[in-house]
Design a protein around this motif. Structure first.
Motif, mmCIF file in Angstrom:
data_model
loop_
_atom_site.group_PDB
_atom_site.id
_atom_site.type_symbol
_atom_site.label_atom_id
_atom_site.label_comp_id
_atom_site.label_asym_id
_atom_site.label_seq_id
_atom_site.Cartn_x
_atom_site.Cartn_y
_atom_site.Cartn_z
ATOM 1 N N THR A 48 0.813 -1.216 0.000
ATOM 2 C CA THR A 48 0.000 0.000 0.000
ATOM 3 C C THR A 48 0.846 1.264 0.000
ATOM 4 O OG1 THR A 48 -0.209 -0.158 2.399
ATOM 5 C CG2 THR A 48 -2.004 -1.065 1.087
ATOM 6 N N ASP A 49 2.049 1.175 0.542
ATOM 7 C CA ASP A 49 2.932 2.344 0.569
ATOM 8 C C ASP A 49 4.040 2.241 -0.484
ATOM 9 O OD1 ASP A 49 4.320 0.281 1.746
ATOM 10 O OD2 ASP A 49 5.163 1.511 3.347
ATOM 11 N N ALA A 50 3.814 1.460 -1.530
ATOM 12 C CA ALA A 50 4.826 1.232 -2.566
ATOM 13 C C ALA A 50 5.133 2.511 -3.337
ATOM 14 C CB ALA A 50 4.347 0.162 -3.529
ATOM 15 N N SER A 51 6.356 2.573 -3.822
ATOM 16 C CA SER A 51 6.761 3.705 -4.657
ATOM 17 C C SER A 51 5.979 3.675 -5.971
ATOM 18 C CB SER A 51 8.257 3.611 -4.960
ATOM 19 O OG SER A 51 8.510 2.507 -5.819
ATOM 20 N N ASN A 52 6.044 4.775 -6.703
ATOM 21 C CA ASN A 52 5.375 4.825 -8.005
ATOM 22 C C ASN A 52 5.874 3.712 -8.914
ATOM 23 O OD1 ASN A 52 3.891 7.095 -7.294
ATOM 24 N ND2 ASN A 52 5.395 8.501 -8.115
ATOM 25 N N LEU A 53 7.176 3.495 -8.945
ATOM 26 C CA LEU A 53 7.744 2.451 -9.790
ATOM 27 C C LEU A 53 7.231 1.072 -9.386
ATOM 28 C CD1 LEU A 53 9.617 1.664 -12.091
ATOM 29 C CD2 LEU A 53 11.494 1.598 -10.450
ATOM 30 N N ASP A 54 7.172 0.812 -8.094
ATOM 31 C CA ASP A 54 6.638 -0.472 -7.640
ATOM 32 C C ASP A 54 5.159 -0.620 -7.967
ATOM 33 O OD1 ASP A 54 8.985 -1.592 -6.721
ATOM 34 O OD2 ASP A 54 8.755 -0.754 -4.700
ATOM 35 N N GLN A 55 4.432 0.486 -7.997
ATOM 36 C CA GLN A 55 3.018 0.434 -8.356
ATOM 37 C C GLN A 55 2.819 -0.053 -9.795
ATOM 38 O OE1 GLN A 55 -0.022 1.318 -6.793
ATOM 39 N NE2 GLN A 55 1.053 1.345 -4.851
ATOM 40 N N VAL A 56 3.749 0.251 -10.679
ATOM 41 C CA VAL A 56 3.613 -0.130 -12.090
ATOM 42 C C VAL A 56 4.518 -1.303 -12.473
ATOM 43 C CG1 VAL A 56 2.830 2.158 -12.805
ATOM 44 C CG2 VAL A 56 5.279 1.596 -12.906
ATOM 45 N N ARG A 57 5.165 -1.913 -11.506
ATOM 46 C CA ARG A 57 6.109 -2.996 -11.800
ATOM 47 C C ARG A 57 5.469 -4.158 -12.548
ATOM 48 N NH1 ARG A 57 9.918 -6.658 -7.884
ATOM 49 N NH2 ARG A 57 11.020 -7.626 -9.626
ATOM 50 N N GLY A 58 4.254 -4.516 -12.225
ATOM 51 C CA GLY A 58 3.578 -5.606 -12.934
ATOM 52 C C GLY A 58 3.495 -5.338 -14.424
ATOM 53 N N TYR A 59 3.193 -4.100 -14.775
ATOM 54 C CA TYR A 59 3.148 -3.717 -16.187
ATOM 55 C C TYR A 59 4.529 -3.790 -16.824
ATOM 56 C CZ TYR A 59 -1.549 -1.795 -15.680
ATOM 57 O OH TYR A 59 -2.885 -1.629 -15.461
ATOM 58 N N LEU A 60 5.533 -3.275 -16.128
ATOM 59 C CA LEU A 60 6.880 -3.246 -16.690
ATOM 60 C C LEU A 60 7.430 -4.648 -16.899
ATOM 61 C CD1 LEU A 60 8.349 -0.271 -14.642
ATOM 62 C CD2 LEU A 60 7.408 -0.242 -16.961
ATOM 63 N N GLU A 61 7.185 -5.532 -15.964
ATOM 64 C CA GLU A 61 7.633 -6.918 -16.117
ATOM 65 C C GLU A 61 6.883 -7.606 -17.255
ATOM 66 O OE1 GLU A 61 10.153 -8.371 -14.687
ATOM 67 O OE2 GLU A 61 10.613 -6.924 -13.109
ATOM 68 N N ALA A 62 5.578 -7.382 -17.340
ATOM 69 C CA ALA A 62 4.797 -7.972 -18.435
ATOM 70 C C ALA A 62 5.292 -7.448 -19.776
ATOM 71 C CB ALA A 62 3.311 -7.670 -18.237
ATOM 72 N N PHE A 63 5.601 -6.161 -19.840
ATOM 73 C CA PHE A 63 6.158 -5.569 -21.056
ATOM 74 C C PHE A 63 7.433 -6.304 -21.468
ATOM 75 C CE2 PHE A 63 9.228 -2.597 -22.924
ATOM 76 C CZ PHE A 63 8.525 -2.185 -24.056
ATOM 77 N N HIS A 64 8.295 -6.547 -20.521
ATOM 78 C CA HIS A 64 9.555 -7.252 -20.787
ATOM 79 C C HIS A 64 9.298 -8.632 -21.410
ATOM 80 C CE1 HIS A 64 13.405 -9.242 -20.120
ATOM 81 N NE2 HIS A 64 12.736 -10.167 -19.462
ATOM 82 N N TYR A 65 8.400 -9.394 -20.815
ATOM 83 C CA TYR A 65 8.145 -10.747 -21.319
ATOM 84 C C TYR A 65 7.461 -10.731 -22.680
ATOM 85 C CZ TYR A 65 9.823 -12.624 -16.963
ATOM 86 O OH TYR A 65 10.627 -12.957 -15.903
ATOM 87 N N LEU A 66 6.609 -9.750 -22.931
ATOM 88 C CA LEU A 66 6.000 -9.639 -24.262
ATOM 89 C C LEU A 66 7.042 -9.293 -25.308
ATOM 90 C CD1 LEU A 66 2.657 -7.882 -23.329
ATOM 91 C CD2 LEU A 66 2.944 -10.231 -24.182
ATOM 92 N N CYS A 67 7.997 -8.470 -24.950
ATOM 93 C CA CYS A 67 9.094 -8.158 -25.880
ATOM 94 C C CYS A 67 9.930 -9.401 -26.163
ATOM 95 C CB CYS A 67 9.975 -7.042 -25.323
ATOM 96 S SG CYS A 67 9.164 -5.429 -25.343
#
Length: 104
Positions: A48-67
């Motif tokens: 709940t107190d995650a940084s902005n980057l941690d808030q979007v980490r799921g997207y960034l990791e998914a982006f990596h695997y799709l690439c």
């Protein structure tokens, strides 16, 4: 901190990735990459107190695997998804605002 991203499970459907059809993907290494996308978009829950980057980490990791599987259109959908903080900005633009991505 409020959640800054839309529902990840809903976004998975927008990408056209279904768990039910995952076993039909061949070769196995590609299926493994798609499994990682599903896991990052459905199982990753930032604190709940995650940084902005941690808030979007799921997207960034998914982006990596799709690439990795050269699923460029699906990967692009991640970059242009609107996040809700602070101004309903597309993810790639918000990363620049947060100074996470450096321009060389």
């Amino acid at each position: 901190m409020d959640q800054i991203t839309p529902c990840l499970e809903t976004f998975l459907a927008e990408l056209g990735i279904e768990q039910a059809t995952l076993k039909l993907i061949t070769p196995k290494w590609k299926r493994t990459q798609y499994r990682a996308v599903i896991n990052w978009l459905t199982k990753y829950k930032p604190a709940t107190d995650a940084s902005n980057l941690d808030q979007v980490r799921g997207y960034l990791e998914a982006f990596h695997y799709l690439c990795e599987v050269e699923a460029w259109n699906q990967a692009l959908k991640i970059l242009v998804i609107n996040i809700t903080y602070p101004e309903n900005e597309q993810l790639h633009n918000q990363l620049f605002t947060w100074d996470i991505i450096e321009i060389y």
